[in-house]
Design a protein around this motif. Structure first.
Motif, mmCIF file in Angstrom:
data_model
loop_
_atom_site.group_PDB
_atom_site.id
_atom_site.type_symbol
_atom_site.label_atom_id
_atom_site.label_comp_id
_atom_site.label_asym_id
_atom_site.label_seq_id
_atom_site.Cartn_x
_atom_site.Cartn_y
_atom_site.Cartn_z
ATOM 1 N N SER A 504 31.117 54.794 11.792
ATOM 2 C CA SER A 504 31.745 54.971 13.006
ATOM 3 C C SER A 504 33.313 54.385 13.037
ATOM 4 O O SER A 504 33.778 53.853 11.806
ATOM 5 C CB SER A 504 30.925 53.857 14.045
ATOM 6 O OG SER A 504 31.113 52.590 13.593
ATOM 7 N N ASP A 505 34.099 54.922 14.138
ATOM 8 C CA ASP A 505 35.308 54.470 14.169
ATOM 9 C C ASP A 505 35.894 54.564 15.671
ATOM 10 O O ASP A 505 34.995 55.219 16.418
ATOM 11 C CB ASP A 505 36.279 55.280 13.196
ATOM 12 C CG ASP A 505 37.380 54.203 12.954
ATOM 13 O OD1 ASP A 505 37.762 53.235 13.262
ATOM 14 O OD2 ASP A 505 38.214 54.602 11.732
ATOM 15 N N ILE A 506 36.840 53.741 15.759
ATOM 16 C CA ILE A 506 37.211 53.587 17.388
ATOM 17 C C ILE A 506 37.588 54.933 17.968
ATOM 18 O O ILE A 506 37.606 55.150 19.037
ATOM 19 C CB ILE A 506 38.124 52.522 17.590
ATOM 20 C CG1 ILE A 506 39.353 52.484 16.764
ATOM 21 C CG2 ILE A 506 37.341 51.149 17.219
ATOM 22 C CD1 ILE A 506 40.215 51.405 17.221
ATOM 23 N N ASP A 507 38.375 56.042 17.179
ATOM 24 C CA ASP A 507 39.018 57.081 17.486
ATOM 25 C C ASP A 507 38.013 58.134 17.361
ATOM 26 O O ASP A 507 38.337 59.409 17.626
ATOM 27 C CB ASP A 507 40.335 57.238 16.829
ATOM 28 C CG ASP A 507 40.166 57.371 15.499
ATOM 29 O OD1 ASP A 507 39.073 56.868 14.876
ATOM 30 O OD2 ASP A 507 40.877 57.936 14.725
ATOM 31 N N VAL A 508 36.773 57.824 17.134
ATOM 32 C CA VAL A 508 35.979 59.056 16.885
ATOM 33 C C VAL A 508 34.518 58.703 17.800
ATOM 34 O O VAL A 508 33.919 57.774 17.883
ATOM 35 C CB VAL A 508 35.236 59.298 15.523
ATOM 36 C CG1 VAL A 508 34.104 60.276 15.290
ATOM 37 C CG2 VAL A 508 36.345 59.502 14.702
#
Length: 577
Positions: A504-508
């Motif tokens: 996971s990542d905050i821009d996805v």
């Protein structure tokens, strides 16, 4: 003079407002004043500020009795890239500013207490309130939509994920619901706003709760907000000082002065973990660009992610360092006779080693003592293997492990140290690296122990002191780790990922996107001869793990105490087949 000098209208016009008005031109703007009085149904005056006044604000200022419009030379830029209200379309911009001010005077409660609102929350609540009152005014006077529409912000840069850019994109969609955006947060905000607008545009408390939730999402996304650099994104809208009461302070606190410009930026207060990390002196070893697979386009985005390789400056205390001196871990070894594998340079055998024989003849011609080991035979000697263990150092690793009092990160470090000791004794090569990510622009990659390096106290100390933060952009980390593993010497090369769940990542915001990217990275590395295995601690992530690593490419550990044995099993499968 900056906007920090403005009082809320609930406290009357103090000295700061008087200083702003002292820069106003005389005479006042009669046509705009009449328009504002007619729309708002109350006595108001519109004044233009002297363009030569020091520190003129970049946005209109609304008080209980006046609307103050900033001025400057036509087309003159101001801080934050905004345009002043006497740009070439000055008349239209001033008219839109008057209509927006009238909407606040009619439908917004003035001088609301700031209370516990943080600066980011204050800005989001103000942006949502701006959009709400314009909708209400347009329902009463539909023609004002034509006044607002020319100043809809232009299409955004999709790579800009700053706070100002996200709020500008939100304002754009709320001003024209027919527009589209590919950002999850912006679309979520628009959908919830439209749902509430359809239910009741007059429910101020509901929109306030909505804005607070959106601000909380931005905080979880770790979007940084500098109130001293923020400007209301839409050019005709006022600075929102009319909406807020800052209490007994003579001036609003700097952290709440949303319209402030020209002041020196203040550093964001770091979280405790970040503050400790920044105090250590990490050595940046290099930056590398890697592609990322977009399954929706069925192609890779070239140079989409930046991997920042670091040698960490972490240091461990004596207690965790002692905890990394665990009992020995037994590794399964396979020794089998394989006639396809020939042991060369042997003292005896059933065939001649031609390369060794040629060297013997050369040595004899040079009058050198030849090496008599010029035979070859089938043998069972295993080749040297090179393995890279990649630890997931994302913030979720700080969570407690199931059935164990330690955190997931503690278990990862303990298991990695066990494997390092066992592999070092076997003669194989092993490296331990870690990674975390903060958007695609910063995938942090830490080299804790390099292949072939002895497991010294310093190396074990770096592993013991490893910290978990940020997110898990696995695909980029896999590609970089794979490049390092493929360059290592050895007959067999392997990469073992230790993680606590799905990437996971905050821009996805598409949960499938990073899974598909990691799957493509694993397939590409396997095609190049690298054996990739995964050991995971989250049974709920099994569908994603199977998609990324294949049916036999992962193992889930349900009991925390079994992680070292599971890691050893993954090592044996990766290196022995």
């Amino acid at each position: 003079m900056t906007m920090r000098g403005l009082h809320s209208p609930g406290q009357g016009e103090g000295a700061a407002v008087a200083r702003v008005r002292s820069a106003a031109r005389d005479p006042a703007e009669p046509e705009l004043s009449w328009l504002l009085c007619g729309l708002a149904g109350r006595a108001m005056a519109v004044e233009s500020l002297d363009p030569e006044a020091a520190g003129a604000p970049p946005r209109p200022v609304l008080t209980a009795t006046h609307l103050l419009l900033p001025a400057g030379a036509p087309g003159e830029p101001v801080a934050g890239g905004a345009s002043r209200v006497d740009a070439p379309d000055a008349a239209a911009l001033r008219r839109a500013a008057v209509a927006h001010a009238a909407a606040h005077l009619l439908y917004s409660p003035a001088a609301q207490p700031v209370a516990s609102l943080k600066p980011m929350g204050l800005a989001v609540v103000s942006a949502v309130e701006d959009a709400r009152v314009e909708r209400v005014l347009a329902a009463l006077y539909p023609g004002v939509r034509r006044w607002f529409r020319p100043f809809i912000p232009p299409p955004p840069d999709p790579t800009d994920l700053s706070f100002t850019a996200l709020v500008r994109r939100l304002c754009r969609l709320l001003m024209d619901p027919a527009l589209r955006d590919d950002n999850h947060w912006v679309n979520k905000a628009r959908d919830r706003f439209e749902t509430q607008a359809a239910a009741d545009l007059a429910d101020i408390a509901a929109f306030r709760r909505l804005a607070s939730l959106l601000a909380n999402d931005l905080g979880q996304m770790r979007v940084r907000f500098n109130p001293l650099q923020y400007v209301v994104p839409v050019a005709y809208r006022d600075d929102n000082s009319y909406l807020w009461d800052y209490g007994d302070a003579a001036e609003p606190p700097p952290a709440l002065a949303l319209g402030s410009q020209g002041a020196a930026p203040q550093a964001r207060e770091a979280a405790p973990g970040e503050r400790q990390a920044e105090s250590d002196e990490d050595v940046e070893l290099g930056r590398y660009g890697y592609p990322e697979w977009d399954y929706r386009l069925a192609r890779g985005r070239p140079d989409w992610c930046t991997v920042i390789e670091r040698l960490p400056g972490w240091r461990a205390d004596a207690a965790p360092l002692a905890g990394l001196r665990p009992p020995r871990l037994a590794l399964p070894r396979a020794r089998r006779l394989d006639r396809a594998r020939r042991l060369r340079r042997q003292w005896e055998g059933d065939d001649i080693d031609l390369n060794a024989a040629i060297e013997v003849m050369i040595d004899r011609r040079l009058d050198l003592a030849p090496d008599a080991r010029f035979f070859q035979r089938p043998g069972s000697q295993p080749g040297v293997c090179s393995t890279l263990v990649l630890l997931d150092l994302s913030a979720s690793a700080n969570d407690p492990a199931p059935q164990d009092g330690a955190t997931v990160l503690d278990l990862e470090k303990r298991a990695a140290a066990l494997l390092v000791g066992a592999v070092a004794e076997s003669g194989d090569r092993i490296a331990v690296h870690g990674f975390c990510s903060d958007t695609r622009a910063a995938v942090h990659y830490y080299r804790l122990l390099d292949a072939g390096a002895p497991p010294t106290d310093a190396a074990l100390g770096r592993i013991a002191a490893a910290r978990a933060r940020y997110s898990t952009r696995l695909g980029a980390a896999l590609r970089h780790a794979g490049e390092l593993a493929l360059r290592a010497p050895g007959e067999r090369r392997a990469l073992i990922v230790v993680t606590d769940g799905a990437p996971s990542d905050i821009d996805v915001h598409d949960p499938r996107y990073l899974v598909e990217d990691a799957r493509e990275a694993v397939l590409a590395l396997r095609r190049r001869g690298l054996r990739v295995q995964c050991v995971a601690l989250d049974a709920k992530a099994e569908p994603q793990l199977r998609a990324m690593f294949g049916f036999r490419g992962y193992r889930i550990v349900l009991n925390a105490a079994a992680l070292p044995a599971a890691l050893a099993h993954g090592y044996s499968r990766a290196t022995l087949g």
